[in-house]
Scaffold this active site. Structure first.
Site: not given
Lengths: 232, 219
Positions: B45-47
């Site tokens: 997840s890119e966070n």
């Protein structure tokens, strides 16, 4: 060396109307809650805020928007906030939307002494309009400039008097890159400890990037989308 | 015709053991439910997490552990957490083997539009532009037509672009299609959908060669 200040009010000393601020966080996760409240109380305005998101109506940067303290937002995604939408559509608020990876890299670049860099993100879209294009390995890239800020305000889990920081979970997000980019970087932490208490092998942000640190209080840590699975 | 779960099940078949995969919001999120248990697939997840697990049980949610959709999640054994700059280094540096995202429109040359509708509130592109510009292997998961029945597979996108010439494969409720230099190449039909129906729902150039098999979707 002692970078500790008493509280949020003391930490934001010197922030004036019209300044450019960076604020860490992704959604409401890992945002500097104490400093945002102190900025609301200080009533500074015409701020340029660089932050991945803009909070929700009654929390995070939404609190500064409610009081019309923000002139311009530089963000990648701003969808969760009615007041933001109203101010943007009425033209009261300027908004610069940039790709999330470019935002992170532009903060990192500022802190790392890299004035600009090439990235493929946004080529051929409106993000690329007016930007220099150069081909590397046959692929087009856009020139993106570093993003500097008068103050960067980050939130960490633990920190020590030297400004060394440790983050928890995905509350890390933009905080380390922004900590590097502030002319003055303020860190608010859930737990302030003495030098030596944090294992040097597990420091996420070395204290050199932090000028002021304080023990935050009353963290609400609001959850934006509570999702759970059933016990079965 | 497939439902959203069916689209997710079909895309799950494209994932290989050992892959690192980034799933976008919406239909792509469902794909994690259909990866076989004996496969090691790591979801990014890119966070800032590799090894995103399922939603937590009631009472175990942690405000400091969310995905890019701001939903509470868990971390799998072997997960790692990092900052946003490192996360997009993984994406930009092509360390992720597969990216699946939704779209409003895809053009026959692989252009994609999924972030902005002029005249409506603009929420932002988030990480979508970084993902589509860099990923080697991009699958779009979407319905074949929009709510007004108009094709979402076009000659040229009408909406502002997210990225150019980047989509490799599309899985819709009607078909699996590859993007080729000549246009949308029909690979599979959804159960009960004819080539003619797919042709009628596809505005861009559709290439049909030989018999087109029906997708095999497990229950």
């Amino acid at each position: 060396m002692n970078k500790v200040v008493a509280n949020a009010k003391a930490a934001i000393e010197g922030i004036e109307s019209g300044m450019t601020l960076m604020l860490g966080g992704f959604g409401l996760c890992g945002i500097p809650e104490n400093c945002i409240s102190a900025l609301v109380e200080k009533e500074v305005n015409n701020l340029i805020c660089i932050s991945n998101n803009a909070g929700v109506d009654d929390f995070g940067l939404g609190l500064l928007l409610q009081k019309r303290q923000i002139k311009k937002m530089i963000s990648s995604y701003v969808g969760e906030n009615d007041e933001f939408e109203r101010q943007m559509l009425s033209g009261e608020l300027e908004v610069d939307l940039i790709p999330q990876g470019s935002l992170a890299a532009r903060c990192y670049a500022a802190g790392a002494g890299i004035p600009a860099f090439f990235t493929p993100a946004g080529y051929g879209t409106e993000v690329g309009e007016g930007k220099e294009v150069r081909y590397f390995n046959g692929k087009p890239h856009l020139l993106e400039a570093a993003l500097n800020a008068d103050f960067a305000i980050v939130k960490a889990w633990k920190g020590d008097r030297f400004g060394n920081l440790v983050f928890k979970g995905t509350a890390r997000n933009f905080n380390p890159a922004m900590a590097m980019a502030g002319t003055i970087t303020i860190a608010e932490v859930e737990e302030l400890v003495e030098p030596g208490e944090l294992d040097p092998n597990f420091i996420h942000t070395p204290g050199i990037f932090v000028q002021r640190i304080f023990q935050g209080k009353d963290y609400e840590k609001r959850i934006e989308q509570k999702t759970v699975r059933s016990q079965s | 015709m497939l439902d959203k779960k069916g689209i997710a099940k079909r895309i799950a078949q494209e994932i290989n053991d050992g892959w690192y995969v980034n799933l976008g919001i919406g239909i792509p999120t469902l794909i994690a439910n259909y990866v076989p248990d004996d496969m090691n697939v790591v979801f990014q997840s890119e966070n800032g997490i590799l090894g995103m697990g399922p939603f937590p049980f009631e009472g175990e949610e942690d405000a400091d552990l969310i995905n890019a959709g701001k939903q509470t999640i868990t971390a799998m054994p072997g997960a790692s957490i990092f900052d946003s700059a490192t996360s997009f280094a993984m994406i930009r540096g092509q360390h992720i083997q597969l990216t699946v995202l939704g779209a409003m429109e895809v053009a026959e040359n692989g252009d994609i539009a999924n972030w902005k509708i002029p005249g409506r509130m603009v929420k932002g592109m988030g990480g979508a532009m970084d993902l589509v510009a860099s990923a080697d292997n991009i699958i779009v998961a979407m319905m074949h037509t929009n709510k007004r029945g108009q094709s979402k597979l076009l000659k040229r996108c009408s909406l502002p672009l997210t990225g150019v010439k980047c989509v490799k494969k599309i899985v819709t409720n009607m078909a699996v299609l590859d993007i080729t230099d000549e246009g949308f190449k029909l690979i599979e039909r959804a159960p009960g959908v004819s080539v003619e129906e797919i042709q009628n729902a596809t505005e861009g150039k559709l290439i049909v060669e030989g018999d087109i098999p029906e997708m095999k979707i497990p229950d």
